[in-house]
Design a protein around this motif. Sequence first.
Motif, PDB file in Angstrom:
ATOM      1  N   ILE A 200       8.583  -0.667  -2.473  1.00 30.23           N
ATOM      2  CA  ILE A 200       8.213  -1.997  -1.971  1.00 30.23           C
ATOM      3  C   ILE A 200       7.788  -1.921  -0.508  1.00 30.23           C
ATOM      4  CG2 ILE A 200       9.142  -4.271  -1.388  1.00 30.23           C
ATOM      5  CD1 ILE A 200       8.691  -4.082  -4.314  1.00 30.23           C
ATOM      6  N   ILE A 201       8.527  -1.142   0.295  1.00 28.40           N
ATOM      7  CA  ILE A 201       8.166  -0.997   1.720  1.00 28.40           C
ATOM      8  C   ILE A 201       6.805  -0.323   1.850  1.00 28.40           C
ATOM      9  CG2 ILE A 201       8.787   0.108   3.908  1.00 28.40           C
ATOM     10  CD1 ILE A 201      11.735  -0.309   3.094  1.00 28.40           C
ATOM     11  N   CYS A 202       6.554   0.663   1.007  1.00 29.08           N
ATOM     12  CA  CYS A 202       5.239   1.313   1.039  1.00 29.08           C
ATOM     13  C   CYS A 202       4.133   0.323   0.663  1.00 29.08           C
ATOM     14  CB  CYS A 202       5.219   2.523   0.104  1.00 29.08           C
ATOM     15  SG  CYS A 202       6.184   3.916   0.705  1.00 29.08           S
ATOM     16  N   LEU A 203       4.405  -0.548  -0.308  1.00 29.52           N
ATOM     17  CA  LEU A 203       3.443  -1.608  -0.638  1.00 29.52           C
ATOM     18  C   LEU A 203       3.160  -2.475   0.581  1.00 29.52           C
ATOM     19  CD1 LEU A 203       4.434  -3.029  -4.162  1.00 29.52           C
ATOM     20  CD2 LEU A 203       2.204  -2.117  -3.486  1.00 29.52           C
ATOM     21  N   ALA A 204       4.225  -2.812   1.312  1.00 26.99           N
ATOM     22  CA  ALA A 204       4.063  -3.645   2.506  1.00 26.99           C
ATOM     23  C   ALA A 204       3.235  -2.920   3.564  1.00 26.99           C
ATOM     24  CB  ALA A 204       5.436  -4.023   3.072  1.00 26.99           C
ATOM     25  N   LEU A 205       3.499  -1.640   3.759  1.00 22.96           N
ATOM     26  CA  LEU A 205       2.735  -0.865   4.748  1.00 22.96           C
ATOM     27  C   LEU A 205       1.260  -0.802   4.357  1.00 22.96           C
ATOM     28  CD1 LEU A 205       5.290   2.027   5.364  1.00 22.96           C
ATOM     29  CD2 LEU A 205       4.672   0.218   6.987  1.00 22.96           C
ATOM     30  N   ILE A 206       0.999  -0.607   3.058  1.00 23.33           N
ATOM     31  CA  ILE A 206      -0.391  -0.574   2.580  1.00 23.33           C
ATOM     32  C   ILE A 206      -1.054  -1.931   2.800  1.00 23.33           C
ATOM     33  CG2 ILE A 206      -1.819  -0.382   0.511  1.00 23.33           C
ATOM     34  CD1 ILE A 206       0.283   1.695  -0.518  1.00 23.33           C
ATOM     35  N   ALA A 207      -0.285  -3.011   2.545  1.00 21.81           N
ATOM     36  CA  ALA A 207      -0.836  -4.360   2.725  1.00 21.81           C
ATOM     37  C   ALA A 207      -1.222  -4.619   4.180  1.00 21.81           C
ATOM     38  CB  ALA A 207       0.180  -5.406   2.264  1.00 21.81           C
ATOM     39  N   TYR A 208      -0.513  -3.984   5.099  1.00 17.30           N
ATOM     40  CA  TYR A 208      -0.819  -4.139   6.526  1.00 17.30           C
ATOM     41  C   TYR A 208      -1.729  -3.015   7.047  1.00 17.30           C
ATOM     42  CZ  TYR A 208       2.316  -8.082   7.219  1.00 17.30           C
ATOM     43  OH  TYR A 208       2.909  -9.327   7.168  1.00 17.30           O
ATOM     44  N   LYS A 209      -2.372  -2.300   6.117  1.00 17.40           N
ATOM     45  CA  LYS A 209      -3.411  -1.305   6.437  1.00 17.40           C
ATOM     46  C   LYS A 209      -2.878  -0.044   7.107  1.00 17.40           C
ATOM     47  CE  LYS A 209      -6.217  -4.428   4.890  1.00 17.40           C
ATOM     48  NZ  LYS A 209      -6.651  -4.360   3.474  1.00 17.40           N
ATOM     49  N   PHE A 210      -1.600   0.259   6.902  1.00 20.00           N
ATOM     50  CA  PHE A 210      -1.091   1.550   7.351  1.00 20.00           C
ATOM     51  C   PHE A 210      -1.484   2.598   6.320  1.00 20.00           C
ATOM     52  CE2 PHE A 210       1.596  -1.240   9.815  1.00 20.00           C
ATOM     53  CZ  PHE A 210       1.803  -0.546  11.004  1.00 20.00           C
ATOM     54  N   HIS A 211      -1.901   3.747   6.780  1.00 18.04           N
ATOM     55  CA  HIS A 211      -2.311   4.814   5.874  1.00 18.04           C
ATOM     56  C   HIS A 211      -1.089   5.627   5.449  1.00 18.04           C
ATOM     57  CE1 HIS A 211      -4.480   8.082   4.017  1.00 18.04           C
ATOM     58  NE2 HIS A 211      -3.875   8.945   4.818  1.00 18.04           N
TER      59      HIS A 211
END
Length: 338
Positions: A200-211
């Motif tokens: 879920i945290i990785c989903l959030a990071l992806i949503a905020y454009k973190f690679h």
Amino acid sequence: MIEAFLIPSLAVLVLLAWGIDYINGFHDTANSIATVVSTGVLPAKYALVMSATLNFAGALAGTSVATTIAKGIADSQHVVPAVIAAALMAAITWDLLTWWFGIPSSTSHTLLGSLAGAVVAHAGFGALHTKKLEEIGAFIIISPAMGFIVGMLLILIILWVVRHFSGHKVNVVFRKAQLVSAAAMSFTHGQNDAQKAMGIICLALIAYKFHLPVDAKAKVIIPLWVKIGSASFMALGTASGGWKIIKTMGSKIVKLRPIHGFAAETAAAAVLFTTAHFGIPVSTTHSITGAIMGVGTSMNASAVRWGVAGNIVVAWVLTIPISALLAAGFLKLVAPFF
């Protein structure tokens, strides 16, 4: 990537994910230690310490389940921050509600149901990866059935092996053996359930454009701070205990002795090791409950309190649709803030 915490809304999502990890810890403590406590093998306080430690270790082992959550449920472009927030809030609500009533529901499936419900409310059914969801949905039935069958077969094999031993010797041996099976169950609980919060945290990071880089097997490389944080909150939640559900799992379904507790825990741990290896986010609750029922049925079908078991199954059936509806409702509330 600690700069993620410099974005307030992203920091809120990370903390919510760790919140569900903490709740998962005390909600699902029973999965790991109910049988070892109810059979008198370990005092509760020592069982909690053991379980929390091994939950932490298991959470750091592998990333297959986290990758499924991060990449396998829905198209990432539709998993916007508001969707993630709504899913986490719905999952927390359902977990706390079932904990309050002492019902061993599945944190795994409330997370998946919540995420699917929020995605559908935001972008429609077309945004979901239906093939992967069908596979996960199948394991709602398969994992408790596997636990039931493996538990029943294992206890029958063990009883045949020890048929010439005295009852006292069997009890002594399996009081020690159950320490190993409870440890394996605690490790696999961390391995399965903490990875869901990581996903879920990785989903959030992806949503905020973190690679987020991936390895040669296309598995997401989880940032170390995400692993440590998720493992820590899972362990802290486990250490706090979930006594209502421990009571349900440990004695209300069927009365167990150490030999039966060993068989149930070993069966459930085998199922969870296998599914974690293949990245299938199954329910530890479903697996251990199925194993306990299988072991109890092998003793005597009337030994299982089927009324209690029926209430648990009803909660299993309701978890995903209610979580999905809660998430859709929460999405309307949180969308203006994300």
